[in-house]
Design a protein around this motif. Structure first.
Motif, mmCIF file in Angstrom:
data_model
loop_
_atom_site.group_PDB
_atom_site.id
_atom_site.type_symbol
_atom_site.label_atom_id
_atom_site.label_comp_id
_atom_site.label_asym_id
_atom_site.label_seq_id
_atom_site.Cartn_x
_atom_site.Cartn_y
_atom_site.Cartn_z
ATOM 1 N N ALA A 1 79.103 26.687 -32.038
ATOM 2 C CA ALA A 1 79.047 26.334 -33.460
ATOM 3 C C ALA A 1 78.163 25.106 -33.668
ATOM 4 O O ALA A 1 77.370 25.046 -34.622
ATOM 5 C CB ALA A 1 80.457 26.077 -33.990
ATOM 6 N N LEU A 2 78.285 24.135 -32.771
ATOM 7 C CA LEU A 2 77.486 22.916 -32.894
ATOM 8 C C LEU A 2 76.019 23.168 -32.536
ATOM 9 O O LEU A 2 75.124 22.502 -33.069
ATOM 10 C CB LEU A 2 78.083 21.814 -32.020
ATOM 11 C CG LEU A 2 79.379 21.203 -32.555
ATOM 12 C CD1 LEU A 2 80.049 20.338 -31.498
ATOM 13 C CD2 LEU A 2 79.105 20.388 -33.816
ATOM 14 N N TYR A 3 75.761 24.117 -31.646
ATOM 15 C CA TYR A 3 74.372 24.470 -31.355
ATOM 16 C C TYR A 3 73.688 24.984 -32.620
ATOM 17 O O TYR A 3 72.509 24.701 -32.884
ATOM 18 C CB TYR A 3 74.309 25.505 -30.235
ATOM 19 C CG TYR A 3 72.920 25.781 -29.692
ATOM 20 C CD1 TYR A 3 71.903 24.821 -29.761
ATOM 21 C CD2 TYR A 3 72.632 27.010 -29.098
ATOM 22 C CE1 TYR A 3 70.640 25.076 -29.244
ATOM 23 C CE2 TYR A 3 71.367 27.277 -28.571
ATOM 24 C CZ TYR A 3 70.372 26.312 -28.658
ATOM 25 O OH TYR A 3 69.112 26.566 -28.148
ATOM 26 N N SER A 4 74.437 25.714 -33.433
ATOM 27 C CA SER A 4 73.857 26.192 -34.691
ATOM 28 C C SER A 4 73.496 25.025 -35.605
ATOM 29 O O SER A 4 72.548 25.117 -36.397
ATOM 30 C CB SER A 4 74.824 27.154 -35.397
ATOM 31 O OG SER A 4 75.890 26.466 -36.035
ATOM 32 N N LYS A 5 74.228 23.915 -35.507
ATOM 33 C CA LYS A 5 73.896 22.733 -36.320
ATOM 34 C C LYS A 5 72.619 22.060 -35.801
ATOM 35 O O LYS A 5 71.826 21.519 -36.582
ATOM 36 C CB LYS A 5 75.054 21.739 -36.296
ATOM 37 C CG LYS A 5 76.340 22.222 -36.953
ATOM 38 C CD LYS A 5 76.191 22.403 -38.445
ATOM 39 C CE LYS A 5 76.044 23.856 -38.830
ATOM 40 N NZ LYS A 5 76.039 24.064 -40.310
ATOM 41 N N ILE A 6 72.427 22.079 -34.488
ATOM 42 C CA ILE A 6 71.188 21.532 -33.926
ATOM 43 C C ILE A 6 69.987 22.312 -34.476
ATOM 44 O O ILE A 6 68.980 21.732 -34.913
ATOM 45 C CB ILE A 6 71.213 21.603 -32.386
ATOM 46 C CG1 ILE A 6 72.358 20.746 -31.815
ATOM 47 C CG2 ILE A 6 69.876 21.152 -31.798
ATOM 48 C CD1 ILE A 6 72.558 20.907 -30.315
ATOM 49 N N LEU A 7 70.114 23.636 -34.464
ATOM 50 C CA LEU A 7 69.028 24.477 -34.956
ATOM 51 C C LEU A 7 68.835 24.315 -36.464
ATOM 52 O O LEU A 7 67.700 24.323 -36.967
ATOM 53 C CB LEU A 7 69.311 25.937 -34.602
ATOM 54 C CG LEU A 7 69.389 26.236 -33.100
ATOM 55 C CD1 LEU A 7 69.867 27.658 -32.858
ATOM 56 C CD2 LEU A 7 68.046 25.994 -32.415
ATOM 57 N N HIS A 8 69.938 24.163 -37.177
ATOM 58 C CA HIS A 8 69.857 23.949 -38.627
ATOM 59 C C HIS A 8 69.102 22.659 -38.931
ATOM 60 O O HIS A 8 68.195 22.638 -39.785
ATOM 61 C CB HIS A 8 71.271 23.902 -39.202
ATOM 62 C CG HIS A 8 71.333 23.837 -40.690
ATOM 63 N ND1 HIS A 8 72.501 23.595 -41.387
ATOM 64 C CD2 HIS A 8 70.371 23.959 -41.640
ATOM 65 C CE1 HIS A 8 72.254 23.593 -42.688
ATOM 66 N NE2 HIS A 8 70.970 23.804 -42.863
ATOM 67 N N LEU A 9 69.454 21.587 -38.227
ATOM 68 C CA LEU A 9 68.763 20.321 -38.451
ATOM 69 C C LEU A 9 67.304 20.426 -38.044
ATOM 70 O O LEU A 9 66.415 19.865 -38.705
ATOM 71 C CB LEU A 9 69.466 19.204 -37.673
ATOM 72 C CG LEU A 9 68.896 17.794 -37.852
ATOM 73 C CD1 LEU A 9 68.948 17.361 -39.315
ATOM 74 C CD2 LEU A 9 69.665 16.794 -36.981
ATOM 75 N N GLY A 10 67.041 21.150 -36.949
ATOM 76 C CA GLY A 10 65.655 21.339 -36.516
ATOM 77 C C GLY A 10 64.820 22.022 -37.581
ATOM 78 O O GLY A 10 63.663 21.632 -37.833
ATOM 79 N N GLU A 11 65.401 23.044 -38.235
ATOM 80 C CA GLU A 11 64.675 23.745 -39.294
ATOM 81 C C GLU A 11 64.405 22.826 -40.481
ATOM 82 O O GLU A 11 63.306 22.837 -41.055
ATOM 83 C CB GLU A 11 65.480 24.974 -39.729
ATOM 84 C CG GLU A 11 64.750 25.893 -40.692
ATOM 85 C CD GLU A 11 64.921 25.476 -42.146
ATOM 86 O OE1 GLU A 11 63.995 25.698 -42.941
ATOM 87 O OE2 GLU A 11 65.991 24.904 -42.474
ATOM 88 N N LEU A 12 65.405 22.011 -40.854
ATOM 89 C CA LEU A 12 65.246 21.118 -41.996
ATOM 90 C C LEU A 12 64.221 20.021 -41.717
ATOM 91 O O LEU A 12 63.483 19.598 -42.612
ATOM 92 C CB LEU A 12 66.592 20.498 -42.366
ATOM 93 C CG LEU A 12 67.625 21.463 -42.954
ATOM 94 C CD1 LEU A 12 68.991 20.804 -43.033
ATOM 95 C CD2 LEU A 12 67.185 21.925 -44.336
#
Length: 607
Positions: A386-397
């Motif tokens: 779940a937290l890996y998805s946040k890393i990717l989300h922040l990377g996209e932003l």
């Protein structure tokens, strides 16, 4: 003994049978904590000294048993009442000074246990005592504290030296299997006085000057203020108790914060543990939260993992994900320079994490790298994904590259396919054990499941973890490893039964967000249990760490930062989905032409 809390216009009192302590912390993070009788080697007056803490005073002993402990939230002071007599403890704001005041002169036995916080020397403990008028000066050294430190004790009466050693057994340490539970302490002597000022110093002149500076410092005015009548609490937790507990949780976060870091807890988690700090970050004032993030943006951390303790070497599998989540959930504003610096770090980190992915895009957690670090828990924990998805989300932003958004979408799809089985989220890939980590996953990435799927998951997991006093076990109560009694520093129960207050608060918040009406019974029970723990267990007025599964108790660290933060989130009824998916990065930025982009063909490119 009765315990009373005074906070603004609210005042409540309750009868408490278990040992209860108070803790007072100043701006330097010097702290004083005392139970009614000796309970742990971690009680006393501790002075911040370099990168450690020096224990100084162990206890002031007076005759009689107190009838009531009073904690003054708006004065950072605590009082004990012995019938018509009263004693009051306070720490001064910016110097390592503890002030003891009494309503009348009494015989006060002072015990010392000067040493490094975590080191207990067996031999060579050298106490040298001298007097300068009404100041008793103690010089101390041992094989760890090789440069002598000083404690000056200013008094308003008569001092009689003893200089003897006494063996003390600490009941709570014994019960939580924390050795040594028996130590020798130094009985300095008896004071016939009503006022003592304890001042720590690196040299004699500094300690004496501090003691004399605060010879007139008093907080006795707190006892004389007109307040609302003290209300004795009933069986139901009322709004006044919840408000005092919320203030206590917020004060706990303030007590742990210094400069650009938040200590994990007191009296022993006195370092900036990355996981604890980042889970707590959105509960901090914006200025402090931004200072913490600035430290990470410009700090030295390589690879896809952050250290367990900032500046340390051992890594945790969830640190970088928690940093990303904290920025998003906390809605932290970054200027263009910091965005660019963070983007570089994050892209490099993702590159390294991609090399560790399995065929489904999941990243591993190595032995004892998850928050449940008393367990090996190797493999692919659900909250780590779940937290890996946040890393990717922040990377996209940060980069405005759809590479990360597409990768995140694939990851979420695969988590759903390989973890959401038989109507609930498994704890790890190929591990169907029920643990409360599903609630952490719901906090970190509510988009993992639909509302109906989350309800299905909760309806399966909640009964398996539920404890009737209002908490969640750390493992299915039917599991062979479940332990219903906390055994402290032995690993048997820590993550295999013990109930964690930060998890309970997060779980209640998740339930409130998913279906407040349906889960009202559970939400109320968990909020009430956490409120009672803060007010009436262990450190009065401060959130603790864990409870046994069998009944509401408070064990572990007495003041725990992420328990405080999670209680604040619950009290504020934070909207999880909106906070998790919303971001200040959506606001227009001047940083456009310098944005970083990633594509499979150009893994690291700026244009």
């Amino acid at each position: 003994m009765d315990v009373a809390h005074f906070c603004g216009n609210n005042a409540v009192v309750n009868r408490v049978e278990a040992p209860v302590a108070f803790i007072l912390v100043n701006d330097r993070k010097d702290f004083a904590t005392f139970y009614e009788t000796p309970q742990t080697r971690y009680e006393g007056f501790f002075a911040a000294h370099g990168d450690t803490f020096i224990k100084t005073l162990s206890r002031i002993v007076k005759h009689g048993d107190p009838e009531r402990l009073e904690f003054y939230h708006d004065g950072n002071a605590a009082a004990r009442r012995y019938g018509a007599k009263t004693e009051l403890y306070s720490v001064v704001p910016n110097e390592p000074v503890l002030v003891y005041e009494a309503s009348g002169k009494d015989t006060l036995l002072v015990r010392l246990d000067i040493r490094d916080q975590f080191y207990i020397p067996q031999w060579g403990r050298d106490y040298v005592i001298s007097e300068q008028g009404n100041v008793v000066v103690v010089r101390y050294s041992d094989d760890r504290v090789t440069e002598p430190v000083y404690l000056a004790i200013l008094h308003d009466g008569v001092f009689r030296s003893l200089g003897s050693w006494v063996a003390l057994e600490y009941a709570r340490d014994r019960q939580r299997n924390s050795e040594p539970a028996l130590l020798y302490e130094y009985e300095l002597g008896e004071f016939s006085a009503k006022r003592l000022v304890f001042a720590f110093g690196a040299n004699e002149a500094q300690a004496v000057a501090r003691a004399e500076k605060y010879s007139g410092f008093t907080r006795f005015d707190l006892l004389k203020r007109e307040r609302t009548k003290v209300k004795r609490v009933g069986k139901r937790v009322d709004n006044a108790e919840k408000e005092i507990a919320r203030c206590g949780a917020q004060d706990a976060l303030d007590a742990l914060f210094i400069e650009n870091r938040m200590l994990a807890g007191m009296p022993w988690f006195t370092k900036a543990w990355v996981r604890d700090e980042l889970i707590s970050l959105p509960a901090l004032p914006k200025e402090r939260a931004s200072a913490v993030i600035e430290k990470y943006v410009h700090g030295d951390w390589g690879g896809g993992r952050l250290p367990v303790i900032f500046g340390g070497h051992n890594c945790c599998s969830d640190g970088l994900g928690l940093l990303s989540w904290a920025i998003l959930f906390g809605r932290i504003s970054l200027d263009d320079k910091d965005k660019q610096a963070l983007a570089f770090k994050l892209m490099r980190a993702i590159d390294e994490l991609e090399e560790t992915e399995n065929e489904y895009g999941f990243i591993p957690s190595h032995e004892r790298e998850s928050w449940m670090d008393s367990l090996a828990r190797t493999g692919y924990p659900v909250e780590t994904q779940a937290l890996y998805s946040k890393i990717l989300h922040l990377g996209e932003l940060l980069t405005e590259s759809d590479y990360y958004e597409k990768k995140r979408a694939t990851l979420l799809k695969n988590i759903h396919a390989h973890y959401f089985i038989d109507g609930y989220l498994h704890d790890r890939l190929y591990d169907d054990t029920m643990r409360p980590n599903v609630f952490l996953a719901a906090l970190f990435a509510p988009e993992l499941l639909t509302k109906a799927e989350w309800e299905s998951c909760i309806d399966r997991v909640l009964p398996a973890l539920w404890l009737e006093w209002g908490g969640l076990a750390s493992v299915d109560t039917r599991h062979e490893s479940f332990c219903h009694v906390s055994v402290g520093e032995h690993d048997t129960s820590y993550h295999n039964g013990d109930s964690w207050f930060f998890v309970n608060n997060i779980a209640a918040l998740v339930l409130r967000n998913i279906n407040a009406d349906k889960y009202a019974k559970y939400i109320d029970a968990m909020l009430d249990a956490s409120t009672r723990e803060i007010l009436w267990h262990n450190y009065a007025g401060r959130p603790g760490e864990i409870s046994s599964a069998r009944t509401l108790e408070s064990w572990g660290c007495g003041l725990q930062g992420f328990s405080a933060a999670a209680y604040v989130y619950l009290s504020n009824r934070e909207p999880i989905r909106r906070r998790s998916l919303g971001s200040l990065f959506a606001q227009p930025s001047k940083w456009q032409k310098g944005r970083l982009q990633k594509s499979p063909a150009a893994p690291f490119h700026m244009f």
